[in-house]
Design a protein around this motif. Structure first.
Motif, PDB file in Angstrom:
ATOM      1  N   ALA A  59      71.369 104.690 108.573  1.00 35.31           N
ATOM      2  CA  ALA A  59      72.653 105.112 109.142  1.00 35.31           C
ATOM      3  C   ALA A  59      72.893 104.546 110.535  1.00 35.31           C
ATOM      4  CB  ALA A  59      72.717 106.636 109.188  1.00 35.31           C
ATOM      5  N   SER A  60      71.821 104.172 111.229  1.00 34.44           N
ATOM      6  CA  SER A  60      71.982 103.685 112.606  1.00 34.44           C
ATOM      7  C   SER A  60      72.056 102.160 112.701  1.00 34.44           C
ATOM      8  CB  SER A  60      70.828 104.199 113.479  1.00 34.44           C
ATOM      9  OG  SER A  60      69.579 103.717 113.009  1.00 34.44           O
ATOM     10  N   ILE A  61      72.052 101.473 111.579  1.00 37.48           N
ATOM     11  CA  ILE A  61      72.227 100.017 111.607  1.00 37.48           C
ATOM     12  C   ILE A  61      73.630  99.713 112.116  1.00 37.48           C
ATOM     13  CG2 ILE A  61      72.395  97.936 110.187  1.00 37.48           C
ATOM     14  CD1 ILE A  61      70.246  99.090 108.391  1.00 37.48           C
ATOM     15  N   PRO A  62      73.757  98.905 113.172  1.00 39.72           N
ATOM     16  CA  PRO A  62      75.064  98.741 113.827  1.00 39.72           C
ATOM     17  C   PRO A  62      76.015  97.827 113.070  1.00 39.72           C
ATOM     18  CG  PRO A  62      73.446  97.331 114.873  1.00 39.72           C
ATOM     19  CD  PRO A  62      72.689  98.141 113.863  1.00 39.72           C
ATOM     20  N   ASN A  63      77.285  98.050 113.313  1.00 37.29           N
ATOM     21  CA  ASN A  63      78.336  97.146 112.844  1.00 37.29           C
ATOM     22  C   ASN A  63      78.573  96.133 113.956  1.00 37.29           C
ATOM     23  OD1 ASN A  63      80.623  95.816 112.088  1.00 37.29           O
ATOM     24  ND2 ASN A  63      81.892  97.630 111.763  1.00 37.29           N
ATOM     25  N   LEU A  64      78.246  94.881 113.687  1.00 39.53           N
ATOM     26  CA  LEU A  64      78.338  93.851 114.721  1.00 39.53           C
ATOM     27  C   LEU A  64      79.440  92.842 114.419  1.00 39.53           C
ATOM     28  CD1 LEU A  64      74.528  93.388 115.413  1.00 39.53           C
ATOM     29  CD2 LEU A  64      76.194  94.730 116.712  1.00 39.53           C
ATOM     30  N   HIS A  65      80.455  93.298 113.707  1.00 41.76           N
ATOM     31  CA  HIS A  65      81.703  92.559 113.546  1.00 41.76           C
ATOM     32  C   HIS A  65      81.531  91.227 112.807  1.00 41.76           C
ATOM     33  CE1 HIS A  65      83.095  95.626 116.254  1.00 41.76           C
ATOM     34  NE2 HIS A  65      82.234  95.229 117.171  1.00 41.76           N
ATOM     35  N   GLY A  66      80.602  91.198 111.859  1.00 43.96           N
ATOM     36  CA  GLY A  66      80.528  90.075 110.939  1.00 43.96           C
ATOM     37  C   GLY A  66      79.818  88.835 111.403  1.00 43.96           C
ATOM     38  N   ARG A  67      79.164  88.868 112.569  1.00 42.93           N
ATOM     39  CA  ARG A  67      78.407  87.697 113.002  1.00 42.93           C
ATOM     40  C   ARG A  67      77.259  87.446 112.033  1.00 42.93           C
ATOM     41  NH1 ARG A  67      81.831  84.923 115.856  1.00 42.93           N
ATOM     42  NH2 ARG A  67      82.772  86.140 117.514  1.00 42.93           N
ATOM     43  N   PRO A  68      76.980  86.176 111.675  1.00 38.58           N
ATOM     44  CA  PRO A  68      75.870  85.907 110.758  1.00 38.58           C
ATOM     45  C   PRO A  68      74.542  86.348 111.355  1.00 38.58           C
ATOM     46  CG  PRO A  68      76.659  83.871 111.759  1.00 38.58           C
ATOM     47  CD  PRO A  68      77.639  84.934 112.130  1.00 38.58           C
ATOM     48  N   GLU A  69      73.636  86.799 110.501  1.00 37.89           N
ATOM     49  CA  GLU A  69      72.363  87.339 110.959  1.00 37.89           C
ATOM     50  C   GLU A  69      71.192  86.707 110.224  1.00 37.89           C
ATOM     51  OE1 GLU A  69      74.302  91.782 111.815  1.00 37.89           O
ATOM     52  OE2 GLU A  69      72.475  91.615 110.600  1.00 37.89           O
ATOM     53  N   VAL A  70      70.069  86.612 110.930  1.00 36.66           N
ATOM     54  CA  VAL A  70      68.787  86.276 110.309  1.00 36.66           C
ATOM     55  C   VAL A  70      67.807  87.355 110.726  1.00 36.66           C
ATOM     56  CG1 VAL A  70      69.243  83.794 110.314  1.00 36.66           C
ATOM     57  CG2 VAL A  70      68.014  84.820 112.242  1.00 36.66           C
ATOM     58  N   ILE A  71      66.865  87.666 109.847  1.00 40.87           N
ATOM     59  CA  ILE A  71      65.863  88.683 110.150  1.00 40.87           C
ATOM     60  C   ILE A  71      64.483  88.062 110.058  1.00 40.87           C
ATOM     61  CG2 ILE A  71      65.666  89.539 107.764  1.00 40.87           C
ATOM     62  CD1 ILE A  71      65.372  92.374 109.030  1.00 40.87           C
ATOM     63  N   VAL A  72      63.582  88.501 110.939  1.00 40.98           N
ATOM     64  CA  VAL A  72      62.240  87.942 111.023  1.00 40.98           C
ATOM     65  C   VAL A  72      61.224  89.050 110.795  1.00 40.98           C
ATOM     66  CG1 VAL A  72      60.629  86.617 112.436  1.00 40.98           C
ATOM     67  CG2 VAL A  72      63.088  86.261 112.698  1.00 40.98           C
ATOM     68  N   THR A  73      60.333  88.825 109.846  1.00 41.25           N
ATOM     69  CA  THR A  73      59.306  89.804 109.522  1.00 41.25           C
ATOM     70  C   THR A  73      57.950  89.120 109.465  1.00 41.25           C
ATOM     71  OG1 THR A  73      58.678  91.589 108.002  1.00 41.25           O
ATOM     72  CG2 THR A  73      59.527  89.555 107.006  1.00 41.25           C
ATOM     73  N   GLY A  74      56.911  89.906 109.358  1.00 36.75           N
ATOM     74  CA  GLY A  74      55.554  89.371 109.276  1.00 36.75           C
ATOM     75  C   GLY A  74      54.552  90.495 109.454  1.00 36.75           C
ATOM     76  N   ARG A  75      53.312  90.186 109.143  1.00 39.85           N
ATOM     77  CA  ARG A  75      52.256  91.175 109.333  1.00 39.85           C
ATOM     78  C   ARG A  75      52.145  91.518 110.815  1.00 39.85           C
ATOM     79  NH1 ARG A  75      46.381  89.415 107.878  1.00 39.85           N
ATOM     80  NH2 ARG A  75      47.568  87.824 106.762  1.00 39.85           N
ATOM     81  N   ALA A  76      51.747  92.738 111.115  1.00 42.40           N
ATOM     82  CA  ALA A  76      51.605  93.168 112.501  1.00 42.40           C
ATOM     83  C   ALA A  76      50.683  92.208 113.263  1.00 42.40           C
ATOM     84  CB  ALA A  76      51.053  94.597 112.552  1.00 42.40           C
ATOM     85  N   ASN A  77      51.087  91.860 114.478  1.00 42.51           N
ATOM     86  CA  ASN A  77      50.311  91.003 115.376  1.00 42.51           C
ATOM     87  C   ASN A  77      50.249  89.550 114.915  1.00 42.51           C
ATOM     88  OD1 ASN A  77      49.148  91.180 117.915  1.00 42.51           O
ATOM     89  ND2 ASN A  77      47.063  91.251 117.127  1.00 42.51           N
ATOM     90  N   VAL A  78      51.288  89.097 114.202  1.00 34.59           N
ATOM     91  CA  VAL A  78      51.328  87.714 113.746  1.00 34.59           C
ATOM     92  C   VAL A  78      51.881  86.772 114.810  1.00 34.59           C
ATOM     93  CG1 VAL A  78      53.650  87.748 112.748  1.00 34.59           C
ATOM     94  CG2 VAL A  78      51.862  86.331 111.682  1.00 34.59           C
ATOM     95  N   GLY A  79      52.359  87.339 115.915  1.00 33.68           N
ATOM     96  CA  GLY A  79      52.945  86.526 116.978  1.00 33.68           C
ATOM     97  C   GLY A  79      54.453  86.439 116.902  1.00 33.68           C
TER      98      GLY A  79
END
Length: 261
Positions: A59-79
């Motif tokens: 519910a708290s994910i913001p509405n940022l007016h349609g700007r394209p997004e990329v998300i970065v994930t990885g195992r903890a402490n991967v840098g």
């Protein structure tokens, strides 16, 4: 989603050369690779990058007016935080820590002056230090966010992939295939490549690449990076990949046969 450095010129040259050639050459079939080019004005003004919001629930994910997004994930402490600071051209916009699990929310960062060109999203690390609620939040974001253009998944050059990494890749690959790759794409990034000697790095990359494509056939070829110390390697290639994913730039592509020319 599942709930040291010696920056020698030899190692740096090996990393830069691998990205320039496209490490996909090691594959047994032709693959696409991205060359390293200096990105456009999008990343030119590092001071304009800004933290926008943190989301701990769907519910708290913001509405940022349609700007394209990329998300970065990885195992903890991967840098992850170190790499993202380098990509944004900042030293400490994202907090870095040797303690795994410091990132506990989806953190949204604007790239470029207001209203921004795109949004970079930093996800909590997964694995033994992850939490089920973090995984549920990540899954919700990936499955519902219309602005999402690419998911980047990070792997430590020294540690390679473990079973949790493979499960994460398989899950993302299935979701990417279900959409026909039309919603978002998946790409791997290999971090901390300067922690290995050139000979060790070549062997490690070959094994990591094999594991990635066995678990996730749709995953774009991995980008080699070293961002802990100057000079950085592979950071411009990551930026170019982000721009291409967001429709703000065109990545150069080359197709290599099973053997390099």
């Amino acid at each position: 989603m599942m709930s040291l450095h010696y920056a020698t010129s030899t190692t740096g040259n090996a990393v830069a050369a691998a990205n320039a050639r496209g490490i996909s050459r090691a594959c047994s079939s032709p693959r696409r690779c991205m060359s390293s080019k200096v990105p456009s004005k999008v990343f030119a003004d590092a001071k304009s990058a800004e933290f926008l919001a943190a989301a701990s629930t769907a519910a708290s994910i913001p509405n940022l007016h349609g700007r394209p997004e990329v998300i970065v994930t990885g195992r903890a402490n991967v840098g992850k935080s170190t790499l993202l600071n380098a990509v944004l051209g900042r030293r400490n916009l994202l907090h870095t820590s040797k303690t795994p699990g410091r990132t506990q929310t989806l953190n949204f960062y604007r790239v470029g002056p207001p209203p921004g060109y795109l949004v970079l999203v930093d996800a909590p690390g997964y694995g033994s230090r992850g939490r089920p609620e973090w995984g549920a939040l990540f899954d919700h974001y990936v499955q519902t966010r219309k602005e999402l253009r690419r998911v980047f998944i990070l792997f430590n050059a020294k540690h390679g992939l473990n079973e949790v990494d493979r499960m994460m890749l398989q899950s993302l690959d299935e979701q990417c295939q279900s959409s026909g790759g039309l919603t978002w794409t998946l790409q791997a990034i290999i971090t901390k490549s300067d922690a290995l000697r050139p000979g060790e790095l070549a062997k490690a990359v070959k094994g990591i690449q094999k594991d990635i494509f066995e678990a996730a056939p749709t995953c774009l070829p991995p980008i080699l990076t070293a961002a802990h110390e100057q000079p950085h390697f592979g950071v411009d290639t990551v930026r170019q990949s982000i721009l291409e994913a967001c429709g703000l730039g065109k990545a150069e592509t080359k197709v290599y046969s099973s053997r390099p020319p």
